[in-house]
Motif scaffolding. Structure first.
Motif, PDB file in Angstrom:
ATOM      1  N   ARG A  13      34.103  43.040  43.082  1.00  0.00           N
ATOM      2  CA  ARG A  13      35.197  43.994  43.294  1.00  0.00           C
ATOM      3  C   ARG A  13      36.545  43.355  42.985  1.00  0.00           C
ATOM      4  O   ARG A  13      37.376  43.944  42.283  1.00  0.00           O
ATOM      5  N   LYS A  14      36.775  42.154  43.475  1.00  0.00           N
ATOM      6  CA  LYS A  14      38.043  41.484  43.219  1.00  0.00           C
ATOM      7  C   LYS A  14      38.166  41.079  41.754  1.00  0.00           C
ATOM      8  O   LYS A  14      39.264  41.069  41.194  1.00  0.00           O
ATOM      9  N   PHE A  15      37.039  40.780  41.111  1.00  0.00           N
ATOM     10  CA  PHE A  15      37.081  40.462  39.684  1.00  0.00           C
ATOM     11  C   PHE A  15      37.528  41.677  38.886  1.00  0.00           C
ATOM     12  O   PHE A  15      38.371  41.569  37.979  1.00  0.00           O
ATOM     13  N   THR A  16      37.002  42.848  39.211  1.00  0.00           N
ATOM     14  CA  THR A  16      37.389  44.068  38.504  1.00  0.00           C
ATOM     15  C   THR A  16      38.883  44.317  38.653  1.00  0.00           C
ATOM     16  O   THR A  16      39.578  44.648  37.681  1.00  0.00           O
ATOM     17  N   ARG A  17      39.390  44.140  39.870  1.00  0.00           N
ATOM     18  CA  ARG A  17      40.814  44.337  40.099  1.00  0.00           C
ATOM     19  C   ARG A  17      41.630  43.291  39.347  1.00  0.00           C
ATOM     20  O   ARG A  17      42.694  43.599  38.780  1.00  0.00           O
ATOM     21  N   CYS A  19      40.896  41.814  36.559  1.00  0.00           N
ATOM     22  CA  CYS A  19      40.894  42.122  35.131  1.00  0.00           C
ATOM     23  C   CYS A  19      41.941  43.177  34.775  1.00  0.00           C
ATOM     24  O   CYS A  19      42.396  43.237  33.628  1.00  0.00           O
ATOM     25  N   GLU A  20      42.304  44.000  35.745  1.00  0.00           N
ATOM     26  CA  GLU A  20      43.304  45.040  35.516  1.00  0.00           C
ATOM     27  C   GLU A  20      44.721  44.543  35.747  1.00  0.00           C
ATOM     28  O   GLU A  20      45.688  45.283  35.522  1.00  0.00           O
ATOM     29  N   SER A  21      44.861  43.317  36.198  1.00  0.00           N
ATOM     30  CA  SER A  21      46.179  42.766  36.513  1.00  0.00           C
ATOM     31  C   SER A  21      46.851  42.226  35.263  1.00  0.00           C
ATOM     32  O   SER A  21      46.248  42.139  34.190  1.00  0.00           O
ATOM     33  N   ALA A  22      48.104  41.792  35.429  1.00  0.00           N
ATOM     34  CA  ALA A  22      48.866  41.213  34.325  1.00  0.00           C
ATOM     35  C   ALA A  22      48.627  39.719  34.161  1.00  0.00           C
ATOM     36  O   ALA A  22      49.259  39.094  33.307  1.00  0.00           O
ATOM     37  N   ALA A  23      47.730  39.149  34.933  1.00  0.00           N
ATOM     38  CA  ALA A  23      47.479  37.711  34.856  1.00  0.00           C
ATOM     39  C   ALA A  23      47.006  37.313  33.459  1.00  0.00           C
ATOM     40  O   ALA A  23      46.196  38.010  32.843  1.00  0.00           O
ATOM     41  N   ASP A  24      47.488  36.175  32.980  1.00  0.00           N
ATOM     42  CA  ASP A  24      47.080  35.686  31.668  1.00  0.00           C
ATOM     43  C   ASP A  24      45.688  35.060  31.691  1.00  0.00           C
ATOM     44  O   ASP A  24      45.000  35.025  30.667  1.00  0.00           O
ATOM     45  N   ALA A  25      45.296  34.517  32.842  1.00  0.00           N
ATOM     46  CA  ALA A  25      43.991  33.884  32.962  1.00  0.00           C
ATOM     47  C   ALA A  25      43.457  34.110  34.366  1.00  0.00           C
ATOM     48  O   ALA A  25      44.220  34.254  35.324  1.00  0.00           O
ATOM     49  N   LEU A  26      42.145  34.152  34.484  1.00  0.00           N
ATOM     50  CA  LEU A  26      41.474  34.236  35.776  1.00  0.00           C
ATOM     51  C   LEU A  26      40.714  32.939  36.002  1.00  0.00           C
ATOM     52  O   LEU A  26      40.087  32.417  35.078  1.00  0.00           O
ATOM     53  N   ILE A  27      40.792  32.423  37.225  1.00  0.00           N
ATOM     54  CA  ILE A  27      40.007  31.251  37.607  1.00  0.00           C
ATOM     55  C   ILE A  27      38.950  31.729  38.596  1.00  0.00           C
ATOM     56  O   ILE A  27      39.248  31.995  39.773  1.00  0.00           O
ATOM     57  N   LEU A  28      37.729  31.874  38.124  1.00  0.00           N
ATOM     58  CA  LEU A  28      36.619  32.332  38.958  1.00  0.00           C
ATOM     59  C   LEU A  28      36.209  31.164  39.841  1.00  0.00           C
ATOM     60  O   LEU A  28      35.784  30.118  39.354  1.00  0.00           O
ATOM     61  N   ASP A  29      36.330  31.347  41.145  1.00  0.00           N
ATOM     62  CA  ASP A  29      36.286  30.223  42.070  1.00  0.00           C
ATOM     63  C   ASP A  29      34.922  30.073  42.728  1.00  0.00           C
ATOM     64  O   ASP A  29      34.441  30.989  43.402  1.00  0.00           O
ATOM     65  N   LEU A  30      34.332  28.904  42.529  1.00  0.00           N
ATOM     66  CA  LEU A  30      33.091  28.543  43.222  1.00  0.00           C
ATOM     67  C   LEU A  30      33.359  27.576  44.365  1.00  0.00           C
ATOM     68  O   LEU A  30      32.425  27.177  45.059  1.00  0.00           O
ATOM     69  N   GLU A  31      34.631  27.216  44.580  1.00  0.00           N
ATOM     70  CA  GLU A  31      34.939  26.179  45.562  1.00  0.00           C
ATOM     71  C   GLU A  31      35.435  26.786  46.875  1.00  0.00           C
ATOM     72  O   GLU A  31      34.682  27.366  47.636  1.00  0.00           O
ATOM     73  N   ASP A  32      36.736  26.676  47.152  1.00  0.00           N
ATOM     74  CA  ASP A  32      37.251  26.938  48.494  1.00  0.00           C
ATOM     75  C   ASP A  32      37.062  28.369  48.979  1.00  0.00           C
ATOM     76  O   ASP A  32      36.927  28.603  50.180  1.00  0.00           O
TER      77      ASP A  32
END
Length: 286
Positions: A13-17, A19-32
């Protein structure tokens, strides 16, 4: 890339949101942002995210730190899906970047990916020991795209009770910020400012981003989609800056190798040209 949005690797759900943002890059987080019992689920979910149609946004994955023993499994899960880059947390020095680079060499070869296509973003100030090697990242790996600093894990490493008072960074964290900036410049890579943790104080987010650009950072991490446009705007040159840069570049282009000249009543030399070229180069990022 100016704005890098962290997205929990177990939240479609947060990934879909994001992708619709103005962010230039997404960091998909497996850590914290992922609980220990959810790591395997997050790897599967992140793999699915990476298989989604790619748009304009770059997709990085933040693996777990090497000292957790989880990094290899993280990479094995995501590298078949060709992330644009890997964010390496709690990076203690350039040897860890080299180690990650060698692992990426193997994964790219195994999965038929272009050699060297996976970039590295090293998060370089999260442990006390990391602060002593920030000037030694030059030439550690051609994959190294940027160096990012962080204050939250550093506070835990130092045994501190807080990293800010009255909204202002305390001395150890200003030191970490400045050393990261200088280290990235010495290495010839992008300096990335840490995230603003005040989710709803948009004025504070914008102020942090403007201060980062003023000091020489070229990008900033963010933790909420609504921060993206604020950060992008802060890193976007103004019309006055663009006009100044164009005048400097034009003057040196026709200056018959002059080292110093007078423009708008000011002495202008090669460092000003470097700054002008940097402004003009940033126009390609939006």
């Amino acid at each position: 890339m100016r704005s890098l949005l962290f997205v929990p690797g177990d939240s479609a759900r947060k990934f879909t949101r994001a992708c619709e943002s103005a962010a230039d890059a997404l960091i998909l987080d497996l850590e914290d942002s992922v609980a220990a019992e959810a790591k395997e689920t997050a790897r599967r979910e992140t793999g699915t995210m990476l298989q989604a149609p790619r748009g304009r946004q770059k997709l990085f994955v933040r693996a777990n730190a090497f000292d957790t023993g989880l990094a290899a499994a993280d990479l094995a899960a995501v590298m078949p899906h060709a992330p644009d880059g890997i964010a390496l947390p709690k990076c203690d020095g350039p040897d860890q970047v080299r180690r990650l680079g060698h692992m990426l060499d193997a994964f790219e070869a195994a999965h038929g990916l272009a050699a060297g296509s996976t970039q590295i973003l090293a998060i370089v100030t999260e442990t006390a020991g990391s602060l002593f090697g920030l000037g030694s990242y030059r030439d550690c790996s051609p994959r190294l795209w940027g160096m990012m600093w962080g204050a939250e894990d550093l506070a835990a490493s130092l045994g501190a009770t807080t990293n800010r008072e009255g909204g202002a960074l305390l001395s150890p964290y200003r030191l970490a910020r400045d050393l990261c900036l200088a280290g990235a410049a010495a290495a010839g890579v992008v300096a990335v400012d840490t995230v603003a943790t005040t989710i709803d104080d948009l004025d504070a987010v914008a102020q942090e981003a403007r201060a980062a650009r003023r000091d020489g950072f070229l990008a900033k991490g963010i933790i909420h989609p609504k921060h993206a446009e604020l950060v992008n705007a802060a890193f976007r040159p103004s019309e006055d800056e663009i006009a100044w840069a164009q005048r400097i570049a034009q003057a040196f282009g026709s200056g018959a190798n002059l080292g110093v000249m007078k423009i708008d009543g000011q002495m202008i030399d090669k460092p000003h040209l470097t700054a002008a070229e940097r402004i003009l180069a940033s126009l390609g990022t939006g």
